[in-house]
Design a protein around this motif. Structure first.
Motif, PDB file in Angstrom:
ATOM      1  N   TYR A 159       2.456 -25.942  35.230  1.00  0.00           N
ATOM      2  CA  TYR A 159       2.689 -26.558  36.540  1.00  0.00           C
ATOM      3  C   TYR A 159       1.519 -26.294  37.487  1.00  0.00           C
ATOM      4  N   ALA A 160       0.887 -25.123  37.335  1.00  0.00           N
ATOM      5  CA  ALA A 160      -0.316 -24.847  38.124  1.00  0.00           C
ATOM      6  C   ALA A 160      -1.413 -25.833  37.732  1.00  0.00           C
TER       7      ALA A 160
ATOM      8  N   ILE B 203       1.300 -32.760  47.440  1.00  0.00           N
ATOM      9  CA  ILE B 203       1.478 -32.015  46.187  1.00  0.00           C
ATOM     10  C   ILE B 203       2.733 -31.140  46.266  1.00  0.00           C
TER      11      ILE B 203
ATOM     12  N   PRO C  74       5.917 -16.270  37.623  1.00  0.00           N
ATOM     13  CA  PRO C  74       6.027 -16.345  36.161  1.00  0.00           C
ATOM     14  C   PRO C  74       4.945 -17.229  35.568  1.00  0.00           C
ATOM     15  N   LEU C  75       3.684 -16.790  35.659  1.00  0.00           N
ATOM     16  CA  LEU C  75       2.553 -17.616  35.224  1.00  0.00           C
ATOM     17  C   LEU C  75       2.589 -17.865  33.723  1.00  0.00           C
ATOM     18  N   ASN C  76       2.998 -16.862  32.943  1.00  0.00           N
ATOM     19  CA  ASN C  76       3.019 -17.040  31.494  1.00  0.00           C
ATOM     20  C   ASN C  76       4.012 -18.111  31.075  1.00  0.00           C
ATOM     21  N   LYS C  77       5.116 -18.195  31.813  1.00  0.00           N
ATOM     22  CA  LYS C  77       6.173 -19.131  31.450  1.00  0.00           C
ATOM     23  C   LYS C  77       5.867 -20.549  31.940  1.00  0.00           C
ATOM     24  N   PHE C  78       5.282 -20.662  33.125  1.00  0.00           N
ATOM     25  CA  PHE C  78       5.154 -21.971  33.774  1.00  0.00           C
ATOM     26  C   PHE C  78       3.721 -22.314  34.148  1.00  0.00           C
TER      27      PHE C  78
ATOM     28  N   LEU D 173      -3.745 -32.820  40.333  1.00  0.00           N
ATOM     29  CA  LEU D 173      -3.411 -33.705  41.456  1.00  0.00           C
ATOM     30  C   LEU D 173      -4.420 -33.564  42.584  1.00  0.00           C
TER      31      LEU D 173
ATOM     32  N   GLY E 136       5.788 -31.280  43.713  1.00  0.00           N
ATOM     33  CA  GLY E 136       6.304 -30.042  43.114  1.00  0.00           C
ATOM     34  C   GLY E 136       7.792 -29.911  43.357  1.00  0.00           C
TER      35      GLY E 136
ATOM     36  N   ALA F  73      10.763 -29.514  40.670  1.00  0.00           N
ATOM     37  CA  ALA F  73      11.653 -28.353  40.758  1.00  0.00           C
ATOM     38  C   ALA F  73      13.116 -28.788  40.806  1.00  0.00           C
TER      39      ALA F  73
ATOM     40  N   ALA G 264      -0.915 -28.858  36.666  1.00  0.00           N
ATOM     41  CA  ALA G 264      -0.542 -30.134  37.271  1.00  0.00           C
ATOM     42  C   ALA G 264      -0.991 -30.196  38.732  1.00  0.00           C
ATOM     43  N   GLY G 265      -0.747 -29.113  39.475  1.00  0.00           N
ATOM     44  CA  GLY G 265      -1.164 -29.077  40.876  1.00  0.00           C
ATOM     45  C   GLY G 265      -2.663 -29.214  41.004  1.00  0.00           C
ATOM     46  N   PHE G 266      -3.396 -28.514  40.114  1.00  0.00           N
ATOM     47  CA  PHE G 266      -4.858 -28.565  40.129  1.00  0.00           C
ATOM     48  C   PHE G 266      -5.349 -29.993  39.892  1.00  0.00           C
TER      49      PHE G 266
END
Lengths: 294, 265
Positions: free
Chosen positions: B209-210, B227, B202-206, B216, B231, B235, B212-214
């Motif tokens: 968070y991607a 990481i 669900p990339l459009n919704k969240f 970090l 995450g 979650a 944030a990972g990038f």
């Protein structure tokens, strides 16, 4: 692995001498399947998984193979009813994520165990109705998230020369295997209503797991997609490497993000993955030849 | 290096088992890094196996062939690439990797042929069922397992017998820009795995968070395990907030769910 792992020793397909089951006054039958019988179904489903997937009835033969000895027991000495039940299993289109198929098929067998032939229609409706939603959950939890999180950790650590991530993945997969080798029981005992409502309630859990997955993918796009340009601007005596001096100053690994975004767009537009891979190889060769990338 | 007969037989059997396992028992499904590691161990160079396998693993993410769709067979790709990388003895794994990817794409076609073959197997099974010959019916199921074993083992045998000299011949005539290009491609190709994976998520919704990972990884230099743990914390927090809200007030939860569904559209 003994024969008893896949079938009980006391039921043989050829010499089956059991009385023909008689219905109770209300037309239903006394359930006969035990925990051991359902374990056998789970073992047999594991042996098959999706191996019989065809364009005919998709994965239905595997379900039939798994249910074979359970059906033998349900129909006792009634050969005609048994034959009809096997053909019903073979002909009812079925396709669900293999490790969680047992939940649906177990619930289906619960109906057939009490209803016999009268229950087959309800069993088929249940299988066809639930295979979509349950697979939706199963695909996310069995394939996409483990592949994202465990697969990328394993892949990333392997690229660095360490097998720790692979061993971690194997260990967690083994836990799932132990569970699935008895999961017809959960389906059989839970029954139709629980399996159906489970499919509705689990969306929060899916969201939470997606958050974890996206965090990991975000970090891995930075650390594993490697695009580097050796281009250098020279103004008289001052030279400025384009990658280190300009691009990385804007955003670290901005080229990697751009490439991933372009590929994502192309996949969304329905471009075949094979063409995308071929395209990447061709463009890489061209860019390398002209010194744009390297 | 020269591959001995025993090594070749072990790798051929491993390739056959892997192909059958992918569809049937699923003991090591899509664990391409693991398979490449095993090939590396058999050939006495586990590290190259891990490096090739890790690269293939990241490329393959998202290409799981869900719902009966056909996907490139990255397992075969990884094993081929490992064999070629180790046997040609070059430090450069990109040539083996490219040949492996080409093999994976050929396998998309083989997968379709397998499903057509299975339609025939289905008719055999059903024929025995109608005749009430249950012993043969149950045996006929294993035609699929046997086919899959051969589909993995035979191409691997061809790779083992001809692959090394073929790749060495290619390397001898290959212009420098082509090797350089393959090196560039090997760095870019993991992007296909991530992009494919993101289409399932669900990339459009969240999407944040991607990000944030990038951040970090890029600005804080964190490793992937750390990481993943961060995450997990996010979650679990998300799950607790949403499920405890449901328990506290069913009406409010219903309103929340409705709102969530609207956002999706």
């Amino acid at each position: 692995m003994s024969n008893g792992f896949f079938k009980p020793a006391d039921i043989s397909p050829t010499d089956f001498k059991e009385p023909i089951p008689t219905p109770l006054p209300d037309g239903s039958y006394t359930p006969v399947l035990t925990k051991e019988d359902l374990d056998i179904c789970s073992h047999r489903m594991w042996l098959m998984d999706t191996v019989s997937y065809s364009y005919a009835t998709q994965n239905a033969p595997c379900a039939a193979y798994a249910a074979f000895y359970a059906l033998r027991k349900i129909y006792g000495g009634d050969e005609d009813a048994f034959n009809k039940a096997i053909l019903n299993q073979l002909d009812c289109v079925f396709n669900a994520t293999p490790p969680v198929s047992g939940l649906i098929l177990g619930a289906g067998l619960a109906i057939e165990d009490t209803g016999h032939e009268a229950g087959q229609q309800a069993e088929n409706d249940l299988k066809i109705g639930l295979m979509g939603p349950v697979s939706g959950i199963g695909d996310v939890f069995i394939w996409i998230l483990p592949m994202t999180i465990l697969g990328s950790i394993a892949g990333y650590m392997a690229m660095e020369g360490s097998p720790v991530g692979i061993l971690l993945w194997l260990a967690l997969w083994a836990v799932l295997l132990v569970w699935r080798l008895q999961n017809y029981n959960q389906g059989y005992n839970a029954g139709v209503s629980v399996i159906t409502s489970m499919a509705d309630k689990i969306s929060t859990l899916t969201d939470a797991a997606s958050i974890l997955g996206l965090t990991v993918v975000g970090s891995l796009i930075y650390s594993t997609v490697k695009v580097h340009t050796p281009l250098t601007f020279t103004y008289g005596e001052i030279s400025l490497p384009f990658q280190e001096g300009v691009l990385d100053a804007i955003f670290p690994n901005i080229l990697g993000i751009l490439v991933t975004a372009v590929v994502y767009r192309l996949i969304k537009k329905g471009v075949n993955l094979s063409w995308i891979i071929l395209g990447i190889i061709v463009v890489s060769c061209l860019c390398a030849a002209f010194g744009i990338l390297g | 290096m020269q591959i001995s007969a025993i090594q070749a037989i072990l790798i051929i059997i491993l390739a056959g088992i892997r192909a059958a396992d992918q569809y049937s028992t699923q003991l090591f499904p899509f664990m391409h890094a693991f398979m490449c590691w095993l090939v590396g161990i058999i050939l006495g160079d586990p590290t190259t196996g891990l490096v090739v396998g890790g690269t293939i693993q990241l490329m393959s993410m998202g290409a799981a062939g869900l719902g009966g769709s056909s996907a490139p067979d990255y397992g075969m790709a990884g094993m081929t690439a490992t064999v070629l990388a180790i046997s040609t003895g070059s430090d450069d794994i990109s040539v083996g990797l490219t040949v492996g990817v080409a093999v994976a794409m050929l396998y998309v076609q083989l997968d379709v042929i397998f499903k057509i073959y299975n339609s025939w197997v289905f008719r055999v099974i059903r024929g025995f069922a109608v005749k009430r010959d249950y012993n043969n019916m149950l045996r006929a199921f294993f035609l699929s397992h046997i086919y899959l074993f051969l589909q993995g083992a035979l191409p691997m045998a061809i790779v083992l017998f001809f692959g090394q000299s073929a790749v060495e011949a290619i390397l001898a005539v290959m212009p420098a820009w082509f090797t350089a290009g393959l090196n560039v491609a090997a760095g870019i190709l993991p992007a296909t795995g991530f992009a494919m994976l993101l289409t399932f998520m669900p990339l459009n919704k969240f999407w944040y968070y991607a990000v944030a990972g990038f951040v970090l990884a890029a600005y804080f230099g964190q490793g992937v395990l750390s990481i993943a743990l961060i995450g997990m914390v996010i979650a679990v927090g998300y799950f607790k907030i949403h499920t405890e809200g449901v328990a506290a007030s069913p009406a409010a939860a219903a309103a929340l769910t409705d709102g969530g569904e609207l956002e999706d559209e």
